[in-house]
Design a protein around this motif. Structure first.
Motif, short mmCIF file in Angstrom:
data_model
loop_
_atom_site.label_atom_id
_atom_site.label_comp_id
_atom_site.label_asym_id
_atom_site.label_seq_id
_atom_site.Cartn_x
_atom_site.Cartn_y
_atom_site.Cartn_z
N GLU A 119 -4.22 -14.64 -3.81
CA GLU A 119 -2.95 -14.30 -3.17
C GLU A 119 -2.94 -12.80 -2.86
N TYR A 120 -2.27 -12.46 -1.77
CA TYR A 120 -2.19 -11.02 -1.43
C TYR A 120 -0.83 -10.68 -0.86
N GLU A 121 -0.53 -9.41 -0.93
CA GLU A 121 0.75 -8.90 -0.44
C GLU A 121 0.51 -7.49 0.11
N ILE A 122 1.03 -7.22 1.30
CA ILE A 122 0.85 -5.90 1.94
C ILE A 122 2.22 -5.31 2.23
N ASN A 123 2.49 -4.16 1.68
CA ASN A 123 3.77 -3.47 1.85
C ASN A 123 3.52 -2.05 2.36
N ALA A 124 4.22 -1.68 3.42
CA ALA A 124 4.07 -0.32 3.98
C ALA A 124 5.42 0.19 4.45
N ASP A 125 5.76 1.43 4.08
CA ASP A 125 7.00 2.03 4.55
C ASP A 125 6.96 2.15 6.08
N GLU A 126 8.12 1.97 6.68
CA GLU A 126 8.20 2.06 8.14
C GLU A 126 7.76 3.44 8.64
N SER A 127 8.05 4.50 7.85
CA SER A 127 7.72 5.88 8.27
C SER A 127 6.23 6.15 8.26
N THR A 128 5.46 5.22 7.65
CA THR A 128 4.03 5.45 7.57
C THR A 128 3.23 4.67 8.61
N GLN A 129 3.90 3.78 9.36
CA GLN A 129 3.17 2.85 10.22
C GLN A 129 2.30 3.55 11.27
N GLU A 130 2.79 4.63 11.86
CA GLU A 130 2.05 5.32 12.93
C GLU A 130 1.22 6.49 12.43
N LYS A 131 1.21 6.70 11.14
CA LYS A 131 0.42 7.81 10.59
C LYS A 131 -1.05 7.52 10.78
N GLN A 132 -1.80 8.53 11.27
CA GLN A 132 -3.22 8.38 11.54
C GLN A 132 -4.04 8.64 10.27
N ILE A 133 -4.98 7.72 10.02
CA ILE A 133 -5.90 7.87 8.91
C ILE A 133 -7.30 7.50 9.40
N PRO A 134 -8.36 7.89 8.70
CA PRO A 134 -9.71 7.49 9.12
C PRO A 134 -9.85 5.98 9.04
N LYS A 135 -10.53 5.39 10.04
CA LYS A 135 -10.73 3.94 10.01
C LYS A 135 -11.64 3.57 8.83
N PHE A 136 -11.49 2.36 8.37
CA PHE A 136 -12.20 1.85 7.18
C PHE A 136 -11.87 2.65 5.93
N LEU A 137 -10.62 3.14 5.84
CA LEU A 137 -10.23 3.88 4.65
C LEU A 137 -9.69 2.92 3.58
N ILE A 138 -8.90 1.89 3.99
CA ILE A 138 -8.26 0.98 3.02
C ILE A 138 -9.12 -0.26 2.77
N GLN A 139 -9.78 -0.74 3.81
CA GLN A 139 -10.52 -2.01 3.68
C GLN A 139 -11.58 -1.98 2.58
N PRO A 140 -12.37 -0.89 2.42
CA PRO A 140 -13.36 -0.88 1.34
C PRO A 140 -12.72 -1.01 -0.04
N LEU A 141 -11.49 -0.44 -0.18
CA LEU A 141 -10.82 -0.54 -1.48
C LEU A 141 -10.40 -1.98 -1.77
N VAL A 142 -9.92 -2.67 -0.73
CA VAL A 142 -9.52 -4.06 -0.90
C VAL A 142 -10.75 -4.91 -1.18
N GLU A 143 -11.83 -4.63 -0.43
CA GLU A 143 -13.07 -5.37 -0.64
C GLU A 143 -13.59 -5.15 -2.07
N ASN A 144 -13.44 -3.91 -2.55
CA ASN A 144 -13.88 -3.60 -3.90
C ASN A 144 -13.05 -4.35 -4.94
N ALA A 145 -11.73 -4.51 -4.65
CA ALA A 145 -10.86 -5.25 -5.57
C ALA A 145 -11.25 -6.72 -5.63
#
Length: 595
Positions: free
Chosen positions: A488-514
């Motif tokens: 099961e998974y759940e994704i929560n993000a503040d509305e103020s963060t939606q357009e914030k730029q981050i390096p691609k593949f920054l979150i996915q490796p952490l999820v894959e590691n989990a």
């Protein structure tokens, strides 16, 4: 008998004119006359004949004239060692014309020379201006003897001497003295220059001797040293301020006073030959005398340059125009100095505090120093401009190289992550292929969509939070196909963060590691929660899972090592990684100063 008495009379007259001074001649006095009179500013050797002096009388000489000159020739011949003096009828190099009262305009003198060697002399005497025998003896001796050399510096006073080599053009006030004879004897001796050197060094030192024999060379050398010193000084000042693009008044004062000291040093070096000629050996005191007025003037000149140039240069972008303004403002300061000097002279004159009659004039040395200083300031600004341009260019190049390096490293990290993720996904598909064909198809389709997304973002270094979470969702859907209800998974993000730029593949490796190190290690159902929120100016990204605790150094995992490297390249010290074990097990990235 009458002729014999006449010759005796002439000889007695010439002899009596030569005994006007004491027989005891002071050698130092003779050399003190020779040095200023026989050596000019650009003459390192005294003028003299190097061939025999052959005197010929032309025009209308009478027996009296011939007798006077024969006596003079005999006397000169007894004084000269290097040449012979004689009367000739032809092939002369020293021609004396005796003109009658009704012929010619007056006395005429012509000298031909090569460097310091006299080749030919012509003198015309007009009897219209000579009224007696005594005047003949006086004028013939005066002008003939002076033609044996060239004389300079008639303004230099020589106390106790009033001979032929003293006055500029006053034969009526002098006679042929023993000092004059000694001057001729020394000038036309074999050891003239060695004796000159020995006496000059003994009485006045080496600098004074060099100033006599090599004045032009010494002036050039001192000017060269002063200009080189000033240029090196300006380069030193420039090197201390090379990284400054703007200057405050305090910085301007520091650099300005150093420039003024360099200017005072230059002026002192230019004037040094004059001090040497005046036998003034207090060179350091003179330097202090020059430096002090420059320091006082600097209190007014430096603020003037600072504010006037700031005002004039503010709206000027043309480089040549800016340099011209700097050159002109510098010359203006020297003009101000000249006016101040005139003001003080007038004040001192009014208060009877000075005996100087002539007002100060612009000396060539002062004008030269003004132009050199202005030119050096322009050169200094040009150097500063060039070096600043090169520094800025290098900074841009370094920034570009750093950006390219970071981009290359990020691309390398992405190229490592993609195969790593693909390897895990293909393993999952392979494990399901013999179990559930529908799930295998669903997983392969999800993987295709995920890679399509990845390819579409290939040329991007940064993506929005929303885009990155979309990729994470696709990945989790693939894993959910594999694990089924166990994940099961759940994704929560503040509305103020939606357009914030981050390096691609920054979150996915952490999820894959989990998934890899967390849920796959437990038998019961697992849950992954991705949480992105704003904490004041920081961006917080957390991945929660209920798998086994992290080891002491979870960064050692392959995916996390790449993540750590990426954060170090892009954010440096603004990225902080934390992890927590236990019931609230999570991995957190805190990116500072993002809002």
């Amino acid at each position: 008998m009458k002729q014999l008495l006449f010759i005796v009379l002439i000889a007695f007259t010439s002899f009596s004119t030569s005994l006007t001074q004491d027989e005891n001649i002071n050698e130092d006095v003779v050399w003190d006359i020779i040095r200023p009179r026989l050596f000019g500013d650009y003459s390192s050797e005294a003028y003299r004949f190097e061939d025999d002096i052959r005197i010929q009388l032309k025009g209308s000489p009478i027996h009296e004239d011939s007798t006077i000159f024969q006596t003079l020739v005999n006397e000169l011949d007894s004084l000269t060692e290097t040449v012979e003096v004689k009367l000739v009828k032809d092939n002369a190099n020293f021609i004396i014309s005796i003109l009658p009262p009704n012929d010619g305009l007056g006395r005429r003198y012509i000298q031909d020379s090569e460097k310091s060697v006299i080749k030919r002399v012509e003198i015309d005497f007009n009897l219209r201006y000579i009224n007696s025998h005594d005047e003949k003896v006086r004028d013939y001796y005066f002008y003939t003897i002076r033609a044996l050399t060239n004389l300079f510096n008639f303004d230099a006073d020589i106390i106790g001497y009033g001979g032929i080599f003293y006055y500029k053009n006053k034969p009526e006030q002098i006679s042929f003295s023993n000092i004059d004879k000694e001057i001729i004897r020394k000038l036309y001796s074999e050891n003239f220059y060695p004796d000159l050197k020995e006496n000059t060094i003994k009485t006045h030192g080496y600098l004074y001797y060099w100033n006599i024999r090599y004045k032009a060379t010494l002036k050039f050398f001192l000017a060269f040293i002063s200009i080189i010193t000033a240029a090196l000084g300006l380069l030193f000042i420039q090197s201390r301020n090379v990284k400054k693009t703007t200057y405050k008044l305090g910085d301007y004062f520091k650099a300005g006073f150093l420039v003024l000291m360099l200017t005072a040093f230059m002026y002192w070096m230019f004037m040094l030959p004059a001090f040497i000629s005046m036998k003034n050996t207090n060179y350091l005191s003179n330097l202090g005398f020059f430096a002090f007025p420059f320091l006082v003037i600097g209190l007014f000149a430096i603020p003037f340059l600072y504010y006037s140039e700031r005002f004039l240069l503010k709206n000027s972008q043309n480089f040549l125009l800016r340099q011209s303004i700097i050159f002109c403002t510098t010359l203006t300061v020297f003009q101000f100095v000249y006016l101040v000097e005139h003001f003080f002279f007038a004040a001192f004159k009014y208060l009877n505090l000075t005996n100087i009659k002539d007002s100060p004039s612009l000396s060539p040395e002062f004008v030269l120093v003004a132009f050199i200083t202005a030119s050096l300031r322009v050169l200094f600004v040009w150097f500063n401009y060039r070096i600043q341009s090169m520094v800025n260019q290098k900074d841009v190049e370094i920034a570009k190289m750093k950006e390219l390096k970071n981009q290359a490293e990020l691309n390398a990290l992405h190229s490592r992550i993609n195969p790593h993720f693909l390897y895990n996904s293909l393993n999952s598909i392979a494990s399901l292929a013999h179990i559930d064909a529908d799930r295998t198809e669903s997983m392969a389709t999800g993987l295709s969509e995920l890679f399509r997304y990845s390819i579409n973002k290939e040329n991007k270094t940064y993506v929005s939070i929303a885009e990155e979470l979309e990729m994470v969702t696709k990945y989790l859907e693939i894993e959910k196909t594999r694990f089924g209800s166990k994940l099961e998974y759940e994704i929560n993000a503040d509305e103020s963060t939606q357009e914030k730029q981050i390096p691609k593949f920054l979150i996915q490796p952490l999820v894959e590691n989990a998934v890899k190190h967390g849920l796959s290690k437990i038998k019961e159902s697992g849950k992954i929660v991705v949480e992105v929120k704003r904490l004041e100016k920081a961006l917080s990204i957390s991945i929660y899972d209920n798998g086994p605790d992290f080891p002491k150094e979870p960064v050692s995992g392959y995916g996390l090592q790449n993540l750590h490297d990426k954060l170090a390249i892009i954010y440096g010290d603004d990225a902080v990684i934390n992890w927590e074990n236990g019931a609230n097990k999570n991995f957190n990235m805190l990116l500072k100063n993002q809002f």
